[in-house]
Design an enzyme around this catalytic site. Structure first.
Site, PDB file in Angstrom:
ATOM      1  N   GLU A   1       0.873  -1.173   0.000  1.00  0.00           N
ATOM      2  CA  GLU A   1       0.000   0.000   0.000  1.00  0.00           C
ATOM      3  C   GLU A   1       0.909   1.221   0.000  1.00  0.00           C
ATOM      4  O   GLU A   1       1.559   1.523   1.002  1.00  0.00           O
ATOM      5  CB  GLU A   1      -0.909   0.016   1.232  1.00  0.00           C
ATOM      6  CG  GLU A   1      -1.735   1.290   1.344  1.00  0.00           C
ATOM      7  CD  GLU A   1      -2.418   1.457   2.695  1.00  0.00           C
ATOM      8  OE1 GLU A   1      -2.720   2.620   3.050  1.00  0.00           O
ATOM      9  OE2 GLU A   1      -2.635   0.461   3.395  1.00  0.00           O
TER      10      GLU A   1
ATOM     11  N   ARG B   1       0.699  10.360   0.409  1.00  0.00           N
ATOM     12  CA  ARG B   1       1.110  11.441   1.314  1.00  0.00           C
ATOM     13  C   ARG B   1       2.310  12.211   0.769  1.00  0.00           C
ATOM     14  O   ARG B   1       2.635  13.286   1.274  1.00  0.00           O
ATOM     15  CB  ARG B   1       1.484  10.869   2.689  1.00  0.00           C
ATOM     16  CG  ARG B   1       0.363  10.136   3.383  1.00  0.00           C
ATOM     17  CD  ARG B   1       0.842   9.492   4.673  1.00  0.00           C
ATOM     18  NE  ARG B   1      -0.105   8.525   5.179  1.00  0.00           N
ATOM     19  CZ  ARG B   1       0.105   7.760   6.238  1.00  0.00           C
ATOM     20  NH1 ARG B   1       1.259   7.852   6.891  1.00  0.00           N
ATOM     21  NH2 ARG B   1      -0.806   6.900   6.632  1.00  0.00           N
TER      22      ARG B   1
ATOM     23  N   LYS C   1     -10.734  -1.225   6.518  1.00  0.00           N
ATOM     24  CA  LYS C   1      -9.541  -0.954   7.328  1.00  0.00           C
ATOM     25  C   LYS C   1     -10.021  -0.389   8.667  1.00  0.00           C
ATOM     26  O   LYS C   1     -10.834   0.554   8.686  1.00  0.00           O
ATOM     27  CB  LYS C   1      -8.652   0.072   6.625  1.00  0.00           C
ATOM     28  CG  LYS C   1      -7.547   0.649   7.507  1.00  0.00           C
ATOM     29  CD  LYS C   1      -6.845   1.831   6.848  1.00  0.00           C
ATOM     30  CE  LYS C   1      -5.829   1.379   5.842  1.00  0.00           C
ATOM     31  NZ  LYS C   1      -4.850   2.451   5.511  1.00  0.00           N
TER      32      LYS C   1
END
Length: 210
Positions: free
Chosen positions: A40, A44, A128
């Site tokens: 993943e 960011r 998640k």
């Protein structure tokens, strides 16, 4: 890939914020050598999208997706750059609709019963738990098991080698996400061999889900 298929690739989902796109393929190779074939890569950093694209083209055996996807624009950009799936820290109608439109798996972030209900009622039964330990960790996952028996989770946030087996032992947990497997210092020093070693150690430590 369906969300369930994504969450069954590996018991560990490395969560990675890459600062340098040139590190993407060497890192993916190090993870593969260590027995982990899913990544993943968060959005960011400015290197996120380019890293996803580089890995998806160079290493098709690596399942690479995007994290920290916050809106439809992020989602579409990630898919355009080769993301096979999307993780988000939260859940929104916008993200769920984009997932349907693009037919790309979304694993939305949830932290409360109301958010789990929103996900479930829209057909998203693989989520998640984020931030996992701050949201309640094992206890909240146990509590969710009663009213939401069909839901499955990937706890992320505060997960590490000392508690991952506890998470993975839970019936409603398929995998767990974490950044400890790719230490910032290793990335700074480009010590990819150490990352492979950490992966091997982690996979040997994990019980029950492999």
């Amino acid at each position: 890939m369906t969300a369930r298929e994504v969450m069954q690739v590996s018991p560990i989902v490395p969560v990675i914020a890459l600062e340098n796109m040139n590190d993407a393929v060497p890192l993916a190779e190090a993870l593969l050598e260590g027995g982990i074939n899913i990544m993943e890569i968060t959005l960011r950093t400015d290197a996120g999208l380019g890293s996803i694209e580089a890995i998806s083209k160079a290493l098709p055996q690596m399942h690479v997706g995007a994290g920290t996807v916050l809106n439809a624009s992020d989602f579409k950009d990630a898919v355009d750059h080769g993301a096979a799936f999307v993780f988000s820290p939260g859940i929104s109608e916008e993200l769920m609709q984009t997932s349907r439109e693009l037919d790309v798996a979304l694993i939305p972030g949830v932290a409360t019963a109301s958010e789990v209900m929103l996900a479930k009622n829209n057909g998203f039964e693989h989520c998640k738990l984020f931030p996992a330990t701050l949201a309640g960790g094992f206890e909240i996952l146990k509590a969710f098991g009663g009213p939401f028996p069909s839901m499955r989770f990937c706890p992320t946030g505060g997960v590490n080698l000392s508690n991952i087996n506890d998470f993975l032992s839970m019936e409603n947990v398929l995998c767990a996400g974490g950044s400890w497997i790719v230490p910032k210092q290793c990335m700074k020093e480009k010590d990819f061999k150490q990352i492979t070693t950490l992966c091997i150690e982690a996979m040997q430590t994990i019980k029950g889900k492999i």
